[in-house]
Design a protein around this motif. Structure first.
Motif, PDB file in Angstrom:
ATOM      1  N   MET A  11       0.838  -1.215   0.000  1.00 48.48           N
ATOM      2  CA  MET A  11       0.000   0.000   0.000  1.00 48.48           C
ATOM      3  C   MET A  11       0.865   1.254   0.000  1.00 48.48           C
ATOM      4  SD  MET A  11      -2.986  -1.113   2.670  1.00 48.48           S
ATOM      5  CE  MET A  11      -4.006   0.354   2.599  1.00 48.48           C
ATOM      6  N   SER A  14       2.879   1.613  -3.374  1.00 45.27           N
ATOM      7  CA  SER A  14       2.090   2.054  -4.540  1.00 45.27           C
ATOM      8  C   SER A  14       1.588   3.487  -4.342  1.00 45.27           C
ATOM      9  CB  SER A  14       0.931   1.099  -4.826  1.00 45.27           C
ATOM     10  OG  SER A  14       0.215   0.839  -3.652  1.00 45.27           O
ATOM     11  N   PHE A  15       1.269   3.839  -3.090  1.00 50.52           N
ATOM     12  CA  PHE A  15       0.840   5.219  -2.820  1.00 50.52           C
ATOM     13  C   PHE A  15       1.988   6.193  -3.113  1.00 50.52           C
ATOM     14  CE2 PHE A  15       0.199   8.866   0.006  1.00 50.52           C
ATOM     15  CZ  PHE A  15      -1.095   9.227  -0.325  1.00 50.52           C
ATOM     16  N   SER A  18       2.628   6.588  -6.741  1.00 47.79           N
ATOM     17  CA  SER A  18       1.649   7.509  -7.363  1.00 47.79           C
ATOM     18  C   SER A  18       2.011   8.959  -7.066  1.00 47.79           C
ATOM     19  CB  SER A  18       0.241   7.229  -6.838  1.00 47.79           C
ATOM     20  OG  SER A  18      -0.134   5.944  -7.201  1.00 47.79           O
ATOM     21  N   VAL A  19       2.432   9.203  -5.813  1.00 47.69           N
ATOM     22  CA  VAL A  19       2.854  10.570  -5.462  1.00 47.69           C
ATOM     23  C   VAL A  19       4.020  10.987  -6.346  1.00 47.69           C
ATOM     24  CG1 VAL A  19       3.867  11.999  -3.631  1.00 47.69           C
ATOM     25  CG2 VAL A  19       1.994  10.440  -3.091  1.00 47.69           C
ATOM     26  N   ILE A  21       4.760   9.857  -9.330  1.00 51.46           N
ATOM     27  CA  ILE A  21       4.262  10.082 -10.702  1.00 51.46           C
ATOM     28  C   ILE A  21       3.617  11.461 -10.797  1.00 51.46           C
ATOM     29  CG2 ILE A  21       2.477   9.352 -12.358  1.00 51.46           C
ATOM     30  CD1 ILE A  21       3.100   6.449 -11.457  1.00 51.46           C
ATOM     31  N   LEU A  22       2.844  11.803  -9.769  1.00 47.16           N
ATOM     32  CA  LEU A  22       2.160  13.111  -9.795  1.00 47.16           C
ATOM     33  C   LEU A  22       3.153  14.265  -9.711  1.00 47.16           C
ATOM     34  CD1 LEU A  22      -0.928  12.272  -7.588  1.00 47.16           C
ATOM     35  CD2 LEU A  22      -0.909  12.748 -10.038  1.00 47.16           C
ATOM     36  N   TYR A  25       4.652  14.603 -13.028  1.00 48.47           N
ATOM     37  CA  TYR A  25       3.663  15.219 -13.917  1.00 48.47           C
ATOM     38  C   TYR A  25       3.633  16.742 -13.724  1.00 48.47           C
ATOM     39  CZ  TYR A  25      -0.951  16.635 -15.563  1.00 48.47           C
ATOM     40  OH  TYR A  25      -1.973  17.290 -16.180  1.00 48.47           O
ATOM     41  N   TYR A  28       6.793  18.398 -15.001  1.00 45.99           N
ATOM     42  CA  TYR A  28       6.796  18.398 -16.468  1.00 45.99           C
ATOM     43  C   TYR A  28       5.881  19.497 -17.007  1.00 45.99           C
ATOM     44  CZ  TYR A  28       6.603  16.534 -21.224  1.00 45.99           C
ATOM     45  OH  TYR A  28       6.676  16.387 -22.590  1.00 45.99           O
ATOM     46  N   ARG A  29       4.693  19.585 -16.396  1.00 44.81           N
ATOM     47  CA  ARG A  29       3.730  20.614 -16.842  1.00 44.81           C
ATOM     48  C   ARG A  29       4.259  22.009 -16.595  1.00 44.81           C
ATOM     49  NH1 ARG A  29      -1.520  19.265 -19.100  1.00 44.81           N
ATOM     50  NH2 ARG A  29      -1.085  21.256 -20.001  1.00 44.81           N
ATOM     51  N   GLN A  36       6.168  27.377 -23.000  1.00 41.68           N
ATOM     52  CA  GLN A  36       5.114  27.987 -23.820  1.00 41.68           C
ATOM     53  C   GLN A  36       5.073  29.492 -23.592  1.00 41.68           C
ATOM     54  OE1 GLN A  36       1.797  25.662 -22.566  1.00 41.68           O
ATOM     55  NE2 GLN A  36       1.924  24.264 -24.303  1.00 41.68           N
TER      56      GLN A  36
END
Lengths: 265, 210
Positions: A11, A14-15, A18-19, A21-22, A25, A28-29, A36
């Protein structure tokens, strides 16, 4: 490790994954947004420069027209006025009426020719099939008359007969005259070659001279580009044409203009 | 260890996103509406689970039903977000197939009154995959205010379903030690709480335009 351990580790892992990955993300944004934003700022700056160039070249053109009118038409009309004054004030026998008539006609013809040149220069006749072809050939003939430059113009059969929209033809005409003027002013070239072709759905213009070529770092969108280059860019972007410029491997400058003839959906 | 946290506090926390959502009612679009229904469904099932467990009634059949309804509603949320035709078709197929799989599982294992390991685990894996797919697609899109709600909701779902997948897969194997079992389900409740709070934030971020 017991099943409980596996569950807790599973648990948590994987938690945390995910953190991770976020976070990736978001980072990157963030970078994407920054990039831009920078591109947008550069685009706005470029548009500003183009606008300045348009305004500056309009002013330059007005000054040139003013000078042409003053030097060519104004002086001829002044001399005409003087002639009339002399004719009226002097004894009529001093200048026979017939000679006065001939001299006046000469001056008036000169004014007409000058006005025609100025108006042709302001608005060249590029309309219809062969209109653009003829205007380019006339212009190149004028350059050849100077005697310093040899100008070779080649129109493929299809490209010569092509009837371009007035605005497009005028923009291309102005771009080509700008290129030729640059060669005359800066390149120290002896030959200019101009080729007009139809390649698929594109109208392609190739321009080359054997002069000194472009200085290092000059090109589309680069800071080194002068007013002429920005003018060209502005005109070509208005008609949806693309262009590239550069130097020949051996010597001289070259430009390639591609005008798509079919509008993209 | 007390079950007050996972039995009362966390289920009650669902009121927070629900109330925020109701305040933003005028600006809802389809994803906002579907997430609200999901929260409502969770709230109703939480209440039913609390009432039945207080009366010592086996409420696992409710979990079977909840798993199917939850998956279908959240798949519908993704279906309302994605615009690509084949993805929408695939999601529709999943929304039809998943209840069938869950039904077959109950029939094959005769497990209506026990924990639905396979459907729950499968559902969490599928939803985690959909969240990751959304994030990958979203990387290529320019950010806009309207899609912020979708992004925040997906963040909440990803954190919850990815974190809870291991528990769902091994839930049947951790029933012996009551103390540890409670610890683990309290961790699960924390993930649920995080998801509810994130959903609340998502509703706060709805642009005030229709």
């Amino acid at each position: 490790m017991s099943t409980y351990g596996y569950v807790i580790v599973g648990m948590s892992a994987s938690f945390l994954l995910s953190v991770g990955i976020l976070l990736f993300y978001l980072k990157y944004r963030q970078n994407l947004s920054r990039q831009q934003y920078r591109m947008k700022v550069a685009e706005v700056q470029h548009q500003k420069e183009l606008l300045h160039t348009v305004i500056a070249s309009q002013e330059q053109e007005r000054r040139r027209i003013g000078m042409d009118l003053h030097d060519e038409v104004g002086s001829a009309l002044s001399s005409l006025r003087l002639m009339i004054e002399n004719f009226v004030s002097q004894d009529r026998g001093a200048l026979p009426a017939e000679q006065f008539n001939i001299q006046c006609k000469e001056v008036i013809d000169k004014v007409i020719v000058n006005v025609r040149h100025i108006s042709h220069n302001l608005s060249p006749m590029v309309k219809g099939a062969y209109g653009f072809h003829d205007a380019i050939c006339d212009f190149c003939d004028g350059v050849r008359l100077g005697g310093k430059l040899q100008v070779e113009v080649q129109f493929s059969e299809a490209s010569a007969a092509l009837s371009l929209p007035d605005a497009t033809a005028l923009a291309l005409y102005r771009v080509i005259t700008e290129l030729v003027q640059n060669t005359v002013k800066h390149a120290g070239a002896s030959i200019i070659t101009l080729r007009f072709d139809l390649e698929g759905d594109n109208y392609v213009i190739r321009y080359a001279d054997n002069g000194i070529g472009l200085p290092e770092g000059t090109g589309p969108g680069r800071a080194g580009g002068g007013m002429g280059l920005r003018n060209m860019e502005s005109r070509l972007s208005m008609i949806g044409a693309e262009y590239s410029i550069g130097n020949h491997h051996d010597k001289g400058f070259r430009a390639r203009i591609v005008l798509p003839l079919q509008t993209k959906p | 260890m007390s079950t007050f946290y996972m039995g009362v506090i966390v289920p009650s926390a669902i009121l927070l996103p629900l109330v925020i959502a109701l305040f933003q009612y005028r600006y809802w679009q389809m994803p906002e509406r579907l997430v609200f229904f999901y929260l409502l469904l969770s709230g109703v099932f939480n209440l039913a689970a609390k009432l039945t467990s207080d009366r010592a009634v086996n409420n696992l059949p409710l979990l079977h039903l909840y798993t199917v309804a939850e998956f279908c509603l959240l798949a519908a949320v993704f279906r309302s977000i994605f615009t690509v035709a084949w993805i929408r078709r695939a999601l529709l197929a999943l929304m039809i197939l998943f209840p069938v799989v869950a039904w077959i599982y109950i029939r094959q294992t005769d497990s209506l009154f026990s924990y639905n390991v396979v459907p729950r685990f499968l559902s969490s894996l599928l939803l985690t995959g959909l969240c990751l797919y959304f994030l990958i697609r979203d990387l290529a899109r320019p950010a806009d205010a309207r899609s912020r709600f979708n992004l925040i909701v997906v963040v909440g779902m990803l954190l919850y379903f990815s974190g809870a997948s291991a528990l769902f897969g091994l839930a049947e194997s951790i029933r012996q030690d009551k103390e540890l079992n409670t610890v683990i389900w309290n961790i699960h409740a924390t993930f649920v709480l995080i998801m509810y709070l994130i959903f609340g934030v998502a509703y706060l971020n709805i642009p005030k335009t229709k």
